[in-house]
Motif scaffolding. Structure first.
Motif, PDB file in Angstrom:
ATOM      1  N   PRO A  18     -31.091  28.668  60.376  1.00  0.00           N
ATOM      2  CA  PRO A  18     -30.975  27.811  59.213  1.00  0.00           C
ATOM      3  C   PRO A  18     -29.468  27.271  58.515  1.00  0.00           C
ATOM      4  O   PRO A  18     -29.534  27.159  57.765  1.00  0.00           O
ATOM      5  N   HIS A  19     -28.680  28.986  58.769  1.00  0.00           N
ATOM      6  CA  HIS A  19     -27.211  28.459  57.771  1.00  0.00           C
ATOM      7  C   HIS A  19     -26.187  27.732  58.451  1.00  0.00           C
ATOM      8  O   HIS A  19     -25.772  27.381  58.398  1.00  0.00           O
ATOM      9  N   LEU A  20     -26.749  27.110  59.750  1.00  0.00           N
ATOM     10  CA  LEU A  20     -25.736  25.957  59.902  1.00  0.00           C
ATOM     11  C   LEU A  20     -26.267  24.189  59.579  1.00  0.00           C
ATOM     12  O   LEU A  20     -27.528  24.592  59.265  1.00  0.00           O
ATOM     13  N   PRO A  21     -25.529  23.300  58.580  1.00  0.00           N
ATOM     14  CA  PRO A  21     -25.489  22.342  58.391  1.00  0.00           C
ATOM     15  C   PRO A  21     -26.233  21.385  59.486  1.00  0.00           C
ATOM     16  O   PRO A  21     -26.267  22.054  60.573  1.00  0.00           O
ATOM     17  N   ASP A  22     -27.453  20.451  58.617  1.00  0.00           N
ATOM     18  CA  ASP A  22     -27.936  19.151  59.983  1.00  0.00           C
ATOM     19  C   ASP A  22     -26.389  18.618  59.930  1.00  0.00           C
ATOM     20  O   ASP A  22     -25.538  18.060  58.740  1.00  0.00           O
TER      21      ASP A  22
END
Length: 79
Positions: free
Chosen positions: A55-59
């Motif tokens: 979840p900490h990585l951007p799309d």
């Protein structure tokens, strides 16, 4: 307790106060002073997926991927 049967495992239920009831430990043959290793098991079902696991990585868009790939190729050729 040995790790010989670790693959099948034994289930212990943590009480509301955070303890593991003594009768559960005694059922496994554990005595006071025994050292335990706790492993949290995540339920795995047929619908298990990696979606949302980072979840900490951007799309990222396809364009972002292509831009990063080009930068990596450039860095590789420069070294």
């Amino acid at each position: 307790m040995s790790t010989a049967n670790a693959a099948e495992g034994d289930e212990l239920v943590v009480a509301p106060d955070g303890s593991i009831p003594a009768e559960q430990l005694a059922r496994l043959g554990l005595r006071p002073g025994a050292h335990l290793r706790v492993v949290v098991a995540e339920p795995v079902g047929e619908d298990a997926s990696l979606a949302g696991s980072l979840p900490h990585l951007p799309d990222l868009s396809w364009e972002d991927f292509e831009r990063a790939s080009e930068a990596a190729r450039h860095d590789l050729s420069a070294s």
